[in-house]
Design a protein around this motif. Sequence first.
Motif, PDB file in Angstrom:
ATOM      1  N   ASN A 151       0.826  -1.208   0.000  1.00  0.00           N
ATOM      2  CA  ASN A 151       0.000   0.000   0.000  1.00  0.00           C
ATOM      3  C   ASN A 151       0.860   1.258   0.000  1.00  0.00           C
ATOM      4  OD1 ASN A 151      -2.438  -1.376  -0.044  1.00  0.00           O
ATOM      5  ND2 ASN A 151      -2.658  -1.402   2.174  1.00  0.00           N
TER       6      ASN A 151
ATOM      7  N   ILE B  92       1.108   3.928  -3.368  1.00  0.00           N
ATOM      8  CA  ILE B  92       0.747   5.340  -3.194  1.00  0.00           C
ATOM      9  C   ILE B  92       1.929   6.235  -3.538  1.00  0.00           C
ATOM     10  CG2 ILE B  92       0.138   7.088  -1.471  1.00  0.00           C
ATOM     11  CD1 ILE B  92      -1.540   4.879  -0.085  1.00  0.00           C
TER      12      ILE B  92
ATOM     13  N   ILE C 194      -2.984   2.873   4.414  1.00  0.00           N
ATOM     14  CA  ILE C 194      -3.327   3.811   3.339  1.00  0.00           C
ATOM     15  C   ILE C 194      -3.107   5.246   3.811  1.00  0.00           C
ATOM     16  CG2 ILE C 194      -5.206   4.705   1.891  1.00  0.00           C
ATOM     17  CD1 ILE C 194      -4.282   1.956   0.986  1.00  0.00           C
TER      18      ILE C 194
ATOM     19  N   ILE D 125      -8.325   5.603  -4.308  1.00  0.00           N
ATOM     20  CA  ILE D 125      -7.847   4.427  -3.582  1.00  0.00           C
ATOM     21  C   ILE D 125      -9.051   3.692  -3.016  1.00  0.00           C
ATOM     22  CG2 ILE D 125      -6.364   3.559  -1.748  1.00  0.00           C
ATOM     23  CD1 ILE D 125      -4.731   6.127  -1.981  1.00  0.00           C
TER      24      ILE D 125
END
Length: 465
Positions: free
Chosen positions: A93, A97, A117, A164
């Motif tokens: 994650n 990103i 996240i 996301i």
Amino acid sequence: MNQQQTPLYTALIQHQAKQPISFHVPGHKNGMLFPSFAKSIYETLLKMDATEITGLDDLHDAEGCIEEAQSLLRDLYKTEASYFLINGSTVGNLAMILATCQQGDTVLVQRNCHQSILNGLELAGAEPIFLTPAFYEDGQIPTLLTKKVVEQAIQLSPEAKAIILTYPNYYGFSDAIEDVIHVAKEAGLFVLVDEAHGAHFQLEGFPKSSLSFGADIVVHSAHKTLPAMTMGSYLHIGTERINKQSVEHYLRMLQSSSPSYPIMASLDLARYYLANLQDVQAILENIQGFRQSLQKIEGIRVLEAPSLDPLKVTIQSTTGLSGYALQSLFEQQGIFSELADPFNVLLVLPLAVTDYTDTLKRMKNCSFEKGEPLQKEKNIYIEETQKLARSFHELKGETDYVTFEHAAGKISAELVTPYPPGIPLIMKGERITKQHIETIQRYQQLGSRFHGGSKLASQQLLVYQ
């Protein structure tokens, strides 16, 4: 490609067969040095706990058996590239990103996301806009984003660069993802998906993976539903839109430079297991039979909803017990569940035909005493879209602890996360509401555990002054 092969696992076995003498790390020297009382348990595994020596390749510059194993993974999931992760889905994650979002980028984010996240967004310096998922009243569970919410968010924030998604949610809800991805891609957004609980979605009869609907980059926790060791996960690049070099750069930066060979070998074997699994229909019928048997036990009920992952079984009390109390009763019988929340207990079933006779017998031995009927929760995600009161680049300044009674209206300086499932109740930078406080207090009374909120026990929260 030949999905019968296990290149990395086979290379480790062949290395073992040479009866090698170790003058390299790790310090246990192929299991020679180890506490005697534990040696019999660990011995076989320690012989596979190698390092980047000749013939065993290098995760961060793969060109031999690790590259072959990752190529088989790519072939199975039909991706542009696939990678082994040895630091769990968390590192996947973070990497996806950082590889796609930069300082100041607007990013649409499903509000019931995992805390990793949020950590990734903070590291990237992105500007998240949180989108409220649908709420399943019967289970009191936030589920997935709807097409309507995403369309509205795109209209309100046309500058958004990415979205996301969390799919499925922890409880296995798996609907609506195709329409959401289609809307996002039509708007030119990068689609990043935390699909931690969907590594098995390649199988017929289960929900479809977001990869099949055009997601750009996807993370799988292989250890959650496949036979991989804890922390073993996958990262997949689904489309050519993602910069492969950038992803690999962040994986090298974030993952250990001494990756675990037992974990990597288990990822090779988990891919093999999934690719060669026979008679999936028998597994589905076996699960359905288990669910039906559970429904017959007086004192509990099984949650039913459309588009549920069959491997997830959510159980509620019919006698007024909280999920935590129900979990405790199961544990007294030696049954250990994945998680409990105020209303539910979640079971994660094995991806195999299983004899559940003993489980059912033990559950019938539970004493489901009468409790007070549980008060239904309000959905704490009130607004369809929400920004942080203080953006990530503004998360500076003096902080102090305040009591719950003085916290409402202030900006949180910490994540407060019931764990599991690891979905933040309060985000860092979010304005604390009275409902947040009431929810924390109720979770505490029912016995929830938290990550963050270091002084919750004394009824205090860390806030910005």
